[in-house]
Write an enzyme that holds these catalytic residues in place. Sequence first.
Site, PDB file in Angstrom:
ATOM      1  N   ASN A 158       0.822  -1.206   0.000  1.00  0.00           N
ATOM      2  CA  ASN A 158       0.000   0.000   0.000  1.00  0.00           C
ATOM      3  C   ASN A 158       0.859   1.260   0.000  1.00  0.00           C
ATOM      4  O   ASN A 158       2.080   1.200  -0.087  1.00  0.00           O
ATOM      5  CB  ASN A 158      -0.997  -0.034   1.165  1.00  0.00           C
ATOM      6  CG  ASN A 158      -0.309  -0.012   2.515  1.00  0.00           C
ATOM      7  OD1 ASN A 158       0.770   0.569   2.661  1.00  0.00           O
ATOM      8  ND2 ASN A 158      -0.915  -0.636   3.493  1.00  0.00           N
ATOM      9  N   CYS A 159       0.169   2.384   0.082  1.00  0.00           N
ATOM     10  CA  CYS A 159       0.875   3.657  -0.046  1.00  0.00           C
ATOM     11  C   CYS A 159       1.877   3.866   1.077  1.00  0.00           C
ATOM     12  O   CYS A 159       2.878   4.552   0.915  1.00  0.00           O
ATOM     13  CB  CYS A 159      -0.135   4.790  -0.064  1.00  0.00           C
ATOM     14  SG  CYS A 159      -1.319   4.692   1.282  1.00  0.00           S
TER      15      CYS A 159
END
Length: 228
Positions: A158-159
């Site tokens: 994820n980010c």
Amino acid sequence: MLQLLTFLVEKFSIFFKLKPLESNCSEAEDRERPGQRAPPPLLRRGDLLEVPRTLFTHFGIYLGNNKVAHLIPDILPLLTANNKLISSVITNDRLILGCIYKCATVRVDTLEDFAYGSNILVNHTDKVMKTQPLPSDCVAQRAEKLIGEVPYSLLWNNCEHFGTFCRYGSATSRQTEKFCEFLKLIIRDQRSVIITGLLGLVSIVHFGIAASTTLPSILIPFTLWMAG
Ligand SMILES: *[C@@H]1O[C@H](CO)[C@@H](O)[C@H](O)[C@H]1NC(C)=O
Ligand SMILES: *[C@@H]1O[C@H](CO)[C@@H](O)[C@H](O)[C@H]1NC(C)=O
């Protein structure tokens, strides 16, 4: 169909809202003076930026000149090849659908588009990471190398992984860890054994005894019980 999906996910996200990490007093302060945003902090190339987005805290690396590199889920690259459309600001609908279809890109946006109307926290993760950040220019270059499309998995890529990979050299996500802790809590809580057991009984009563109802009704509580 897509709208229905988005709607469901939004409802789901309210239910499962991951608390913004360690935002103990800044939130209360924000609420006291609505509409009045703190002045943007002085940013330097390689700084790690954080902003709250719908489901999670969003991370990006500042590249200088008002530009931020960030990994963000986005459905549009799957639907169109129109670059102008794709490079427009990513709305929450696009983001949520991108999560579902596991499509994300590392892209460069302006600071304003990245922040999406929220206050930006700078180098916030430095306080909790055990490793020192890499030299600032190295951080920015790592981010620039990753620009382009990447598969997105909410839990494993994820980010936050993007941000920590660029800044500290290893990809970790406290949000994912917290989520896993949450799952473990559910599994450890013996009440879920009782609840799933009861649900199983109800489905047997309702649908009659069949392999499709009986097996899960026994197996799920049993697994939870053994894992707890
Ligand atoms: C809030 O954060 C500060 C440091 O930023 C810390 O000293 C304090 O204990 C925190 N308070 C709570 C309630 O977590
Ligand atoms: C963030 O960390 C970098 C060092 O990695 C430092 O040069 C910069 O001043 C920090 N930015 C802020 C706003 O604290």
